[in-house]
Design a protein around this motif. Sequence first.
Motif, short mmCIF file in Angstrom:
data_model
loop_
_atom_site.label_atom_id
_atom_site.label_comp_id
_atom_site.label_asym_id
_atom_site.label_seq_id
_atom_site.Cartn_x
_atom_site.Cartn_y
_atom_site.Cartn_z
N ARG A 12 0.84 -1.20 0.00
CA ARG A 12 0.00 0.00 0.00
C ARG A 12 0.87 1.26 0.00
O ARG A 12 0.56 2.24 -0.67
CB ARG A 12 -0.94 0.01 1.21
CG ARG A 12 -1.93 1.17 1.15
CD ARG A 12 -2.98 1.08 2.23
NE ARG A 12 -2.43 1.20 3.56
CZ ARG A 12 -2.47 0.23 4.47
NH1 ARG A 12 -3.04 -0.92 4.20
NH2 ARG A 12 -1.94 0.42 5.67
N TYR B 194 1.86 1.58 -3.44
CA TYR B 194 0.72 2.01 -4.26
C TYR B 194 0.47 3.50 -4.12
O TYR B 194 0.25 4.21 -5.12
CB TYR B 194 -0.52 1.22 -3.85
CG TYR B 194 -1.76 1.54 -4.66
CD1 TYR B 194 -1.79 1.30 -6.03
CD2 TYR B 194 -2.90 2.07 -4.06
CE1 TYR B 194 -2.92 1.59 -6.79
CE2 TYR B 194 -4.03 2.35 -4.80
CZ TYR B 194 -4.04 2.11 -6.17
OH TYR B 194 -5.16 2.40 -6.91
N ASP B 195 0.50 3.99 -2.90
CA ASP B 195 0.29 5.42 -2.69
C ASP B 195 1.37 6.23 -3.40
O ASP B 195 1.10 7.27 -4.00
CB ASP B 195 0.27 5.74 -1.19
CG ASP B 195 -0.97 5.20 -0.50
OD1 ASP B 195 -1.94 4.86 -1.21
OD2 ASP B 195 -0.97 5.12 0.73
N HIS B 196 2.61 5.75 -3.32
CA HIS B 196 3.70 6.45 -4.01
C HIS B 196 3.48 6.39 -5.52
O HIS B 196 3.70 7.39 -6.22
CB HIS B 196 5.04 5.81 -3.64
CG HIS B 196 6.22 6.67 -3.96
ND1 HIS B 196 6.78 7.54 -3.06
CD2 HIS B 196 6.93 6.82 -5.11
CE1 HIS B 196 7.79 8.17 -3.63
NE2 HIS B 196 7.90 7.75 -4.87
N HIS C 116 -7.82 2.91 3.16
CA HIS C 116 -6.57 3.61 2.85
C HIS C 116 -6.43 3.82 1.34
O HIS C 116 -6.03 4.89 0.89
CB HIS C 116 -5.38 2.80 3.36
CG HIS C 116 -5.09 2.99 4.81
ND1 HIS C 116 -4.73 4.21 5.35
CD2 HIS C 116 -5.11 2.12 5.85
CE1 HIS C 116 -4.52 4.07 6.65
NE2 HIS C 116 -4.75 2.82 6.98
N VAL C 117 -6.72 2.78 0.56
CA VAL C 117 -6.62 2.89 -0.90
C VAL C 117 -7.58 3.94 -1.43
O VAL C 117 -7.23 4.78 -2.26
CB VAL C 117 -6.87 1.52 -1.56
CG1 VAL C 117 -7.01 1.66 -3.08
CG2 VAL C 117 -5.73 0.56 -1.25
N ALA D 61 -6.20 7.38 -0.67
CA ALA D 61 -5.10 7.77 -1.55
C ALA D 61 -5.61 8.17 -2.92
O ALA D 61 -5.15 9.14 -3.53
CB ALA D 61 -4.09 6.63 -1.66
N GLN D 62 -6.58 7.42 -3.44
CA GLN D 62 -7.14 7.74 -4.75
C GLN D 62 -7.89 9.07 -4.71
O GLN D 62 -7.78 9.88 -5.64
CB GLN D 62 -8.08 6.61 -5.20
CG GLN D 62 -7.34 5.32 -5.53
CD GLN D 62 -8.27 4.16 -5.77
OE1 GLN D 62 -9.44 4.18 -5.37
NE2 GLN D 62 -7.78 3.11 -6.43
N ARG E 275 -5.27 11.90 -4.61
CA ARG E 275 -4.62 12.12 -5.90
C ARG E 275 -5.56 12.87 -6.85
O ARG E 275 -5.15 13.84 -7.51
CB ARG E 275 -4.21 10.80 -6.52
CG ARG E 275 -3.58 10.99 -7.90
CD ARG E 275 -3.40 9.69 -8.64
NE ARG E 275 -2.75 9.91 -9.92
CZ ARG E 275 -2.52 8.96 -10.81
NH1 ARG E 275 -2.90 7.72 -10.56
NH2 ARG E 275 -1.93 9.23 -11.95
N GLY F 285 1.48 13.21 -0.35
CA GLY F 285 0.90 11.89 -0.16
C GLY F 285 1.65 11.07 0.86
O GLY F 285 1.05 10.35 1.65
N MET G 177 -0.13 9.55 4.14
CA MET G 177 -0.26 8.15 4.54
C MET G 177 0.63 7.82 5.72
O MET G 177 0.51 6.76 6.31
CB MET G 177 0.07 7.24 3.35
CG MET G 177 1.47 7.32 2.87
SD MET G 177 1.59 6.49 1.28
CE MET G 177 3.22 6.99 0.79
#
Length: 689
Positions: free
Chosen positions: A244, A247-249, A463-464, A467-468, A471, A579, A583
């Motif tokens: 994760r 993924y965030d990065h 969390h996903v 992050a989306q 962004r 980001g 996170m």
Amino acid sequence: MTVPRDVDETRGELRDVLDRSEAWLRDAAGLPEVPAEWPEELRAGAATVRRLRTRAASTLINVALLGAFSSGKSFLLSGLQGGLELVEVQTADGETADKFVGLLPSSPVPTTACPASVVPVDGRQSTVDASGTGYLRVRFTDSADGEWEDVGNSPPPSVVAAYAMQDADVTNRLRAHWGREVAEVEVLLADTRLPAKFYDLPGYGSPNPVHDLIVRAAMADADCFMYVAHASRTLSERDLELIRFLYDHYLLSGKRVVWVVTAIDSASNLDLHDAPEWKATIARNSRYLKENFTLPDGRPDLDFIGEGFLPVSPALEARAAKLEAEEAEAPARRYRAEGRMDTLRQAIEDLIRTGTGTRHIAAVAAEARVLLVPRLRVVEDRLRAERLEIDGLRELLDEHQRRMELLDRALPELREQLERKLQSRVERAVRPFGRLAAHLHGALDATIRQTDVSKPAKAHQVHVAKAQALRAWMEAPAGPATLWAEQFEAFKQDVAQAVEHFFGDRDLAGRLPDSVFDVNDLSLPQRAQRAASAQDIVQRAAAMVSLAAPIAAGGTYFYGLAAAGTVFPPAGVVAGVAGMVFMGIEYRKRKLNSLQVLQGEWIGAIDTEAQAVKEQFALFAAVQGTDVIDHLSDNLAQYREQLENTRDFVRQRIANPENRVRQGLIDRLAPVHEEGRALVEALRRLEKH
């Protein structure tokens, strides 16, 4: 070392230009009647060009390896660069057994305790002996100015382990290194299979803050990521937090991820369907990614997942190499094919061909040009002065004196004005943050209330989604990342206009854009004698946006991320910084009797998170702008120094006009000047290739 053909041709052109640049600096160092420090300065410049040539010849992509402990990252890295060897050894009971020896230590238990990197170098140009298994050097947490300290060439595995592994025997280190904490290790390697710098990272969130900062800085420097999983283990919740983080990065930087299942030789037994066990591992891992990393509409995020996991075995390839040495070609071919390592190398070469190679070449060309331009300007002024008669020399002397006085008067006021302009630009970019908390509440509150966030897999989904949402909001047409990209470009124009205002002399203003403050060069790597440290820049930027200054190590890290904006789109890097802070905030972990109370805490934390994102975004933007101002100040200070040197030379000419053989000097200066101009133009073309 294999390089895509088109990239290799451009790199060959750059190498030729750098060879000529080094020769030009040596020729210019031998010119007569130059300032006392000129020869030494140009010899140092020639050494820098040699280092740039080595970089251009060896590194076209930076790859950061991530994975769970003992996933096989170090073993895979050694295999990718041809540094994994299979040898026969005597065991304690006198039996013969196979042993794999790599560039970095590997073990079934957690091994690499600190960040490590393997860096390709041109063996013909390297200042150290990087042959064999390479040249080991180490940076300690107490190293002066973060300097590398040498260990030596091809050290035994026990010595490498003593620096890189936790719980290793430190008495295998050099005596002077006992009792010191290792920050990171680096292996310089002359004989490599790929023009790639590899970072072997232990993960993020390390309890050691120095290691954690190095990991984050390496991720900012990386062009792509390689996530490594072991063939004998499938992905599970223990991998979820690290993926994760990746993924965030990825969401906020756009960097590609290459997925690898390594050690397939250890999972080669056939299952009930007569297929090797590693194939089932890949299928389960791919399904795990598709289930846990989805788009808002529920579809898997295939841009992140890509084509899934590549199966490889560095051990099989090393065994093939041993068989080839024994001239057992048929089994060697079979083991090499089963190892599939060339497929992974091809994936990295494809990334070089599609972008990273040309970016690295352009960056090297830009650094070389920035190095040459001020030296060319000195030769140009000298040639101009040599061609003037006495009356013209007196006019030139008066002109230089006026310019020096103007610089002395204008610099403090110029800096103050630009800092006010920068502050205004940053304030405009952060205005949308007043709406961020409400936006995130609107996007997430209902989801949080419907989710059992006490369960890691369910918490991961939130969390996903967060992050989306971040962004999408940051990069929207009216989002702060988009606004800052516009404001930063506008600020660079503010710089150009301010210089023209303060230096209203059209001749002076006309000279500056070409050599002193080209706004497109203001984010390029700074001169080695930079007066302001990275930490100082961050401290002043923090004061500008009314924030408490970061700790020293954090300041250096933040400056490094700002510098990364010269390689990747500034908006993407700004979003990436925000980001990572977003996170990085952890919720309070304590036992709660009510899921509803826990959900309420998650919702309440959004306001704190939104404020943290705003503060770090503002700080990053201020760091970028402050660095531009400092670069301009450095260039103007260098320009003043050049004016002073030219003034002193003109005074000597006026005092001794009859003692000069002017035409002979002009004949020496003119070809040096012409070659310098040609080199600068060639480097400009390579930057835009």
